[in-house]
Design a protein around this motif. Structure first.
Motif, PDB file in Angstrom:
ATOM      1  N   LYS A 243       0.836  -1.203   0.000  1.00 56.35           N
ATOM      2  CA  LYS A 243       0.000   0.000   0.000  1.00 56.35           C
ATOM      3  C   LYS A 243       0.869   1.250   0.000  1.00 56.35           C
ATOM      4  O   LYS A 243       0.611   2.202  -0.728  1.00 56.35           O
ATOM      5  N   ASP A 244       1.898   1.244   0.850  1.00 57.91           N
ATOM      6  CA  ASP A 244       2.796   2.390   0.945  1.00 57.91           C
ATOM      7  C   ASP A 244       3.548   2.630  -0.359  1.00 57.91           C
ATOM      8  O   ASP A 244       3.861   3.772  -0.704  1.00 57.91           O
ATOM      9  N   ALA A 245       3.833   1.546  -1.081  1.00 61.81           N
ATOM     10  CA  ALA A 245       4.570   1.663  -2.338  1.00 61.81           C
ATOM     11  C   ALA A 245       3.653   1.951  -3.523  1.00 61.81           C
ATOM     12  O   ALA A 245       4.124   2.119  -4.646  1.00 61.81           O
ATOM     13  N   GLY A 246       2.333   1.994  -3.271  1.00 63.32           N
ATOM     14  CA  GLY A 246       1.392   2.292  -4.349  1.00 63.32           C
ATOM     15  C   GLY A 246       1.102   1.096  -5.241  1.00 63.32           C
ATOM     16  O   GLY A 246       0.622   1.258  -6.361  1.00 63.32           O
ATOM     17  N   ARG A 247       1.381  -0.108  -4.762  1.00 60.16           N
ATOM     18  CA  ARG A 247       1.129  -1.324  -5.545  1.00 60.16           C
ATOM     19  C   ARG A 247      -0.206  -1.931  -5.118  1.00 60.16           C
ATOM     20  O   ARG A 247      -0.267  -2.916  -4.398  1.00 60.16           O
ATOM     21  N   GLU A 248      -1.287  -1.337  -5.590  1.00 60.84           N
ATOM     22  CA  GLU A 248      -2.627  -1.787  -5.210  1.00 60.84           C
ATOM     23  C   GLU A 248      -2.899  -3.218  -5.657  1.00 60.84           C
ATOM     24  O   GLU A 248      -3.592  -3.965  -4.973  1.00 60.84           O
ATOM     25  N   ASP A 249      -2.357  -3.608  -6.821  1.00 58.87           N
ATOM     26  CA  ASP A 249      -2.592  -4.957  -7.328  1.00 58.87           C
ATOM     27  C   ASP A 249      -2.044  -6.012  -6.362  1.00 58.87           C
ATOM     28  O   ASP A 249      -2.723  -6.988  -6.039  1.00 58.87           O
ATOM     29  N   LEU A 250      -0.831  -5.805  -5.889  1.00 60.80           N
ATOM     30  CA  LEU A 250      -0.236  -6.753  -4.960  1.00 60.80           C
ATOM     31  C   LEU A 250      -0.884  -6.670  -3.575  1.00 60.80           C
ATOM     32  O   LEU A 250      -1.031  -7.683  -2.888  1.00 60.80           O
ATOM     33  N   ALA A 251      -1.282  -5.469  -3.177  1.00 66.03           N
ATOM     34  CA  ALA A 251      -1.963  -5.300  -1.886  1.00 66.03           C
ATOM     35  C   ALA A 251      -3.291  -6.050  -1.889  1.00 66.03           C
ATOM     36  O   ALA A 251      -3.666  -6.668  -0.880  1.00 66.03           O
ATOM     37  N   ASP A 252      -3.992  -6.031  -3.023  1.00 64.35           N
ATOM     38  CA  ASP A 252      -5.265  -6.750  -3.118  1.00 64.35           C
ATOM     39  C   ASP A 252      -5.066  -8.260  -2.994  1.00 64.35           C
ATOM     40  O   ASP A 252      -5.886  -8.950  -2.376  1.00 64.35           O
ATOM     41  N   VAL A 253      -3.989  -8.777  -3.563  1.00 57.33           N
ATOM     42  CA  VAL A 253      -3.684 -10.207  -3.451  1.00 57.33           C
ATOM     43  C   VAL A 253      -3.444 -10.566  -1.988  1.00 57.33           C
ATOM     44  O   VAL A 253      -3.978 -11.569  -1.485  1.00 57.33           O
TER      45      VAL A 253
END
Length: 148
Positions: free
Chosen positions: A68-78
């Motif tokens: 989330k902090d890195a702006g990687r919503e796709d990986l955060a959702d996983v």
């Protein structure tokens, strides 16, 4: 039914349903359980498997925060999806009142008088609340009670 049997049944169901995200999370748990059994040369009971689940959920939460902090919503959702799957195998969480009652009884049982007895109280509570309460929050509540 044991927790291990429940996990294996869920794995079969996820395979049949072709639910890859759920299957991935369950396989991670089963792999970690098997690894611990091999490393320690024992068979894990439900409490041991619960501690594995707690560890994996904590790891997923840390990863979720970093993504989330890195702006990687796709990986955060996983990661969020895996957290949901793993938490479904944990026991029902304790309410605030149950946690307070558990802390009070643990303090009374151990005869804790101050902060030097924190470890004794945590040991008693961890055995009863593992996987059912955030141990970090419980620790903070114990500190408040013992320092008061």
């Amino acid at each position: 039914m044991s927790l291990l049997a429940t996990l294996k049944d869920a794995q079969k169901a996820a395979m049949k349903a072709k639910d890859k995200p759920r299957l991935t999370a369950i396989r991670a748990v089963l792999a970690e359980v098997k690894q611990r059994e091999i490393d320690n040369q024992t068979t894990l009971d439900d409490a041991g498997i619960t501690s594995v689940l707690v560890k994996l959920v904590k790891q997923r939460r840390d990863s979720y925060t970093q993504y989330k902090d890195a702006g990687r919503e796709d990986l955060a959702d996983v990661e969020a999806g895996e957290i949901t799957v793993l938490e479904s195998f944990l026991p029902q969480p304790l309410s605030e009142e149950e946690i307070a009652t558990l802390i009070d009884s643990a303090i009374a049982d151990t005869g804790a008088a101050g902060m030097q007895d924190m470890g004794k109280v945590m040991g008693v509570i961890k055995a009863k609340a593992e996987g059912r309460a955030d141990m970090g929050k419980v620790s903070g509540l114990i500190k408040q009670k013992l320092s008061a």
